[in-house]
Design a protein around this motif. Sequence first.
Motif, PDB file in Angstrom:
ATOM      1  N   LEU A   1       0.808  -1.224   0.000  1.00 17.91           N
ATOM      2  CA  LEU A   1       0.000   0.000   0.000  1.00 17.91           C
ATOM      3  C   LEU A   1       0.839   1.271   0.000  1.00 17.91           C
ATOM      4  CD1 LEU A   1      -2.846  -0.917   2.531  1.00 17.91           C
ATOM      5  CD2 LEU A   1      -2.525  -1.700   0.196  1.00 17.91           C
TER       6      LEU A   1
ATOM      7  N   PHE B   1       1.840   4.853  -1.765  1.00 18.02           N
ATOM      8  CA  PHE B   1       0.977   5.805  -2.477  1.00 18.02           C
ATOM      9  C   PHE B   1       1.443   5.865  -3.928  1.00 18.02           C
ATOM     10  CE2 PHE B   1       1.088   7.408   1.977  1.00 18.02           C
ATOM     11  CZ  PHE B   1      -0.202   7.040   2.296  1.00 18.02           C
TER      12      PHE B   1
ATOM     13  N   GLU C   1       0.695   7.238  -6.850  1.00 17.66           N
ATOM     14  CA  GLU C   1       0.871   8.430  -7.685  1.00 17.66           C
ATOM     15  C   GLU C   1       1.806   9.454  -7.045  1.00 17.66           C
ATOM     16  OE1 GLU C   1      -0.497   8.868 -10.759  1.00 17.66           O
ATOM     17  OE2 GLU C   1      -1.209   6.801 -10.599  1.00 17.66           O
ATOM     18  N   MET C   2       2.399   9.084  -5.939  1.00 13.24           N
ATOM     19  CA  MET C   2       3.365   9.985  -5.316  1.00 13.24           C
ATOM     20  C   MET C   2       4.770   9.478  -5.598  1.00 13.24           C
ATOM     21  SD  MET C   2       1.935  10.897  -1.579  1.00 13.24           S
ATOM     22  CE  MET C   2       0.882  12.309  -1.350  1.00 13.24           C
TER      23      MET C   2
ATOM     24  N   GLU D   1       8.095  11.634  -1.792  1.00 20.64           N
ATOM     25  CA  GLU D   1       6.848  12.051  -1.144  1.00 20.64           C
ATOM     26  C   GLU D   1       6.301  10.943  -0.238  1.00 20.64           C
ATOM     27  OE1 GLU D   1       4.368  15.172  -3.830  1.00 20.64           O
ATOM     28  OE2 GLU D   1       4.687  13.211  -4.717  1.00 20.64           O
TER      29      GLU D   1
ATOM     30  N   GLU E   1       8.076  11.244   2.833  1.00 16.34           N
ATOM     31  CA  GLU E   1       7.557  12.405   3.570  1.00 16.34           C
ATOM     32  C   GLU E   1       6.268  12.049   4.310  1.00 16.34           C
ATOM     33  OE1 GLU E   1       8.735  16.598   1.454  1.00 16.34           O
ATOM     34  OE2 GLU E   1       7.096  15.477   0.599  1.00 16.34           O
ATOM     35  N   MET E   2       5.395  11.295   3.630  1.00 16.76           N
ATOM     36  CA  MET E   2       4.145  10.899   4.283  1.00 16.76           C
ATOM     37  C   MET E   2       4.445   9.981   5.465  1.00 16.76           C
ATOM     38  SD  MET E   2       2.473  12.771   2.508  1.00 16.76           S
ATOM     39  CE  MET E   2       1.035  12.746   3.552  1.00 16.76           C
TER      40      MET E   2
ATOM     41  N   TYR F   1       4.875  11.786   8.688  1.00 17.91           N
ATOM     42  CA  TYR F   1       3.759  12.703   8.941  1.00 17.91           C
ATOM     43  C   TYR F   1       3.551  12.960  10.433  1.00 17.91           C
ATOM     44  CZ  TYR F   1      -0.775  14.923   8.149  1.00 17.91           C
ATOM     45  OH  TYR F   1      -1.809  15.810   8.095  1.00 17.91           O
TER      46      TYR F   1
ATOM     47  N   ARG G   1       8.325  13.908  11.952  1.00 14.66           N
ATOM     48  CA  ARG G   1       8.686  15.213  11.390  1.00 14.66           C
ATOM     49  C   ARG G   1       9.934  15.784  12.049  1.00 14.66           C
ATOM     50  NH1 ARG G   1       3.982  18.883  12.465  1.00 14.66           N
ATOM     51  NH2 ARG G   1       3.116  16.869  13.059  1.00 14.66           N
TER      52      ARG G   1
ATOM     53  N   ARG H   1       9.203   3.783   4.482  1.00  9.90           N
ATOM     54  CA  ARG H   1       8.162   4.759   4.829  1.00  9.90           C
ATOM     55  C   ARG H   1       7.737   4.582   6.281  1.00  9.90           C
ATOM     56  NH1 ARG H   1       2.343   4.313   1.927  1.00  9.90           N
ATOM     57  NH2 ARG H   1       2.439   2.373   3.114  1.00  9.90           N
ATOM     58  N   GLY H   2       7.580   3.316   6.690  1.00  8.04           N
ATOM     59  CA  GLY H   2       7.212   3.041   8.073  1.00  8.04           C
ATOM     60  C   GLY H   2       8.279   3.520   9.046  1.00  8.04           C
TER      61      GLY H   2
ATOM     62  N   ARG I   1       1.771  20.376   3.377  1.00 10.74           N
ATOM     63  CA  ARG I   1       1.555  19.154   4.153  1.00 10.74           C
ATOM     64  C   ARG I   1       0.101  18.693   4.097  1.00 10.74           C
ATOM     65  NH1 ARG I   1       2.876  16.328   9.110  1.00 10.74           N
ATOM     66  NH2 ARG I   1       1.268  17.039  10.524  1.00 10.74           N
TER      67      ARG I   1
ATOM     68  N   LYS J   1      -0.661  17.383   0.581  1.00 11.44           N
ATOM     69  CA  LYS J   1      -0.120  16.047   0.330  1.00 11.44           C
ATOM     70  C   LYS J   1      -0.942  14.991   1.069  1.00 11.44           C
ATOM     71  CE  LYS J   1       4.559  17.603  -0.604  1.00 11.44           C
ATOM     72  NZ  LYS J   1       5.967  17.580  -0.215  1.00 11.44           N
TER      73      LYS J   1
ATOM     74  N   ARG K   1      -3.861  14.142  -1.010  1.00 13.34           N
ATOM     75  CA  ARG K   1      -3.519  13.213  -2.097  1.00 13.34           C
ATOM     76  C   ARG K   1      -3.308  11.804  -1.556  1.00 13.34           C
ATOM     77  NH1 ARG K   1       1.439  15.548  -3.908  1.00 13.34           N
ATOM     78  NH2 ARG K   1       1.616  13.819  -5.360  1.00 13.34           N
ATOM     79  N   ALA K   2      -2.646  11.706  -0.406  1.00 13.21           N
ATOM     80  CA  ALA K   2      -2.405  10.380   0.168  1.00 13.21           C
ATOM     81  C   ALA K   2      -3.731   9.692   0.494  1.00 13.21           C
ATOM     82  CB  ALA K   2      -1.538  10.501   1.426  1.00 13.21           C
TER      83      ALA K   2
ATOM     84  N   MET L   1      -5.422   8.327  -2.505  1.00 13.44           N
ATOM     85  CA  MET L   1      -4.825   7.114  -3.077  1.00 13.44           C
ATOM     86  C   MET L   1      -5.104   5.888  -2.226  1.00 13.44           C
ATOM     87  SD  MET L   1      -1.183   8.628  -4.316  1.00 13.44           S
ATOM     88  CE  MET L   1      -1.238  10.346  -4.798  1.00 13.44           C
ATOM     89  N   ASN L   2      -5.027   6.053  -0.921  1.00 19.45           N
ATOM     90  CA  ASN L   2      -5.306   4.914  -0.046  1.00 19.45           C
ATOM     91  C   ASN L   2      -5.579   5.396   1.371  1.00 19.45           C
ATOM     92  OD1 ASN L   2      -5.125   2.545   1.620  1.00 19.45           O
ATOM     93  ND2 ASN L   2      -4.249   1.538  -0.164  1.00 19.45           N
TER      94      ASN L   2
ATOM     95  N   ALA M   1      -3.876   3.298   4.257  1.00 17.17           N
ATOM     96  CA  ALA M   1      -2.432   3.547   4.361  1.00 17.17           C
ATOM     97  C   ALA M   1      -2.188   4.921   4.968  1.00 17.17           C
ATOM     98  CB  ALA M   1      -1.773   3.429   2.993  1.00 17.17           C
TER      99      ALA M   1
ATOM    100  N   MET N   1      -0.200   6.056   8.547  1.00 17.33           N
ATOM    101  CA  MET N   1       0.905   7.018   8.638  1.00 17.33           C
ATOM    102  C   MET N   1       0.600   8.118   9.654  1.00 17.33           C
ATOM    103  SD  MET N   1       3.156   5.918   6.523  1.00 17.33           S
ATOM    104  CE  MET N   1       2.620   4.314   7.046  1.00 17.33           C
TER     105      MET N   1
ATOM    106  N   ILE O   1      -2.309  10.007   9.565  1.00 19.55           N
ATOM    107  CA  ILE O   1      -3.154  11.070   9.002  1.00 19.55           C
ATOM    108  C   ILE O   1      -4.594  10.864   9.464  1.00 19.55           C
ATOM    109  CG2 ILE O   1      -4.075  12.037   6.856  1.00 19.55           C
ATOM    110  CD1 ILE O   1      -1.423  11.143   5.521  1.00 19.55           C
TER     111      ILE O   1
END
Lengths: 236, 286
Positions: free
Chosen positions: A88, A90, A92-93, A97, A100-101, A104, A109, A149-150, B163, B166, B169-170, B173-174, B177, B181, B183
Amino acid sequence: MNSLEVRDLESGYGEVKVLWGLNLDVRKGQLTTILGSNGSGKTTFLRTVMGIINPWNGNIKFNGEDVTKLSTHQKAEKGIIMVPEGRLVFPEMSVYENLEMGAYTKRGREKFDDSLEFVVSLFPRLKERFNQKAGTLSGGEQQMLAIARGLMSRPDLFILDEPSLGLAPKLVIEVFETINKLREQGLTMLLVEQNVHLSLAITDYVYVLSEGRIKMEGKGEELAESDEIRKAYLGV
Amino acid sequence: MNAEVLIDSIISGLLLGLVYGLAAIGLNLIWGVMKVINLSHGAFIALGMFSIWILYTSFGIFPYIGIIMILGLGLVLGIITYFGALHRVIDAPELSTLLATFSVSLIIIGFGTFIFKTNPKALDFSLGGIEAGSIVILGTKVATGVISIIFTVLLYAFLYKTRPGKAIRAVSMNRTAAELMGINSSLILALSFGIGIALAMVAGALIATIFPFTILSGGGYELKSFVICVLGGLGSPIGALVGGITLGLIESVVTLGIQTSFVPVLEFALLVAILVLKPSGLLGGK
Ligand SMILES: Nc1ncnc2c1ncn2[C@@H]1O[C@H](COP(=O)(O)OP(=O)(O)OP(=O)(O)O)[C@@H](O)[C@H]1O
Ligand SMILES: [Mg+2]
């Protein structure tokens, strides 16, 4: 000292109960592994721990605090980070990015630069692909990215759901080497795996899940010797 | 038909197309992030028209300042609408969210009809015109086109550089997920709905600087937004803008030959034709 304590956990989908009262502990600084055949409820268990599906019964404690009712993002903010089954990322990123997510959360950060350096040292190939869309990465690269990412969120408890699934043998070994490296650095991890050989070799403690119940548990090396495990999983 | 009339229509179509595109972006964003078909889109466009009309005629606020206020108002109304009408049904099958947004539309149109009646209003406001030979382009049309581009660029920058952008967008997409993270996806959905509504209301306000309107006018523009989304393919703001320009041009050039009242017929025909021939949208890759 326990990082995660799960007691009498029940959950399922709609009317169908999948987990029938699970008890499980993850000790700080250790790698704990859940083994079990397809459909035994491993993913359901992790999804319930993360609050993606709601527990029907029982409770979940993290670092001594009751987190049973918290939503998924609140758990992430507390430091429970899961790399989900199927990665999973992203799609399209860009790779960057996605990282970066990953960072979050507040803790992520604050330490962004350090974490970035760390994940790039773990997976040098990601750096070459920073600007590539994650959806165009190969399956193996996507798995690396999902783990990276994790890690960007600075997990206190890192949960991985079948990270080696669908990977070529060479990459499977690479994933396990990474997990072992993280373990040696003292990261607390909960791993779900089907690759019994490799998991038992690096695991501190193992739970065997069958039809939504814990069927067996014990230290990694002990279970590797156990007849039942050998029969059920190792085919010897 | 002479060349000047044609050039006039093309420029006009282009400028109008930009604001149609802006409205469609609002619809598109809500669909893209939430998978909700917002049937209150037209009602909020009409609300934007009446907002600017009230701000201008009752408070004397210069329309292009009013538009900034309407952006804020739309954001707030959108977020309230999300938590009031959509939050509880967001994971239910599509029919529930369709009904929810349809109800919101009925409420807005109902109150609007009660308060404003259905007779046409117009903004008594002019920016003069730009003359080139016998062609005169209204200043309000130029301003509308330029402002639509500015809002599109700002949205793009917001989605790709900030931020919360983004995070939107995240989530699109999912959602799972994104939650993993850290969010808060409910807040992000509320924000997305707020932005979508704000863009619809701003587009309505801009249209009101050009054309007369009633509380029922939103429906026609809602249809245009659907056609544009299908033209441009669901997904990117830029696609919606290009779709908007395409529709604006088709509309203004074709009406040189046929009656204006046929425009909705044409739009529906276009919608059906595209859905049959290329369901992913003429410009949509996927
Ligand atoms: N979304 C869902 N809706 C209904 N039932 C589900 C859903 N997801 C899983 N199940 C059912 O729950 C049971 C446990 O599934 P789960 O995905 O937890 O197994 P697993 O141990 O992770 O298997 P695998 O090793 O194949 O990933 C299965 O019987 C499965 O069919
Ligand atoms: Mg699974």
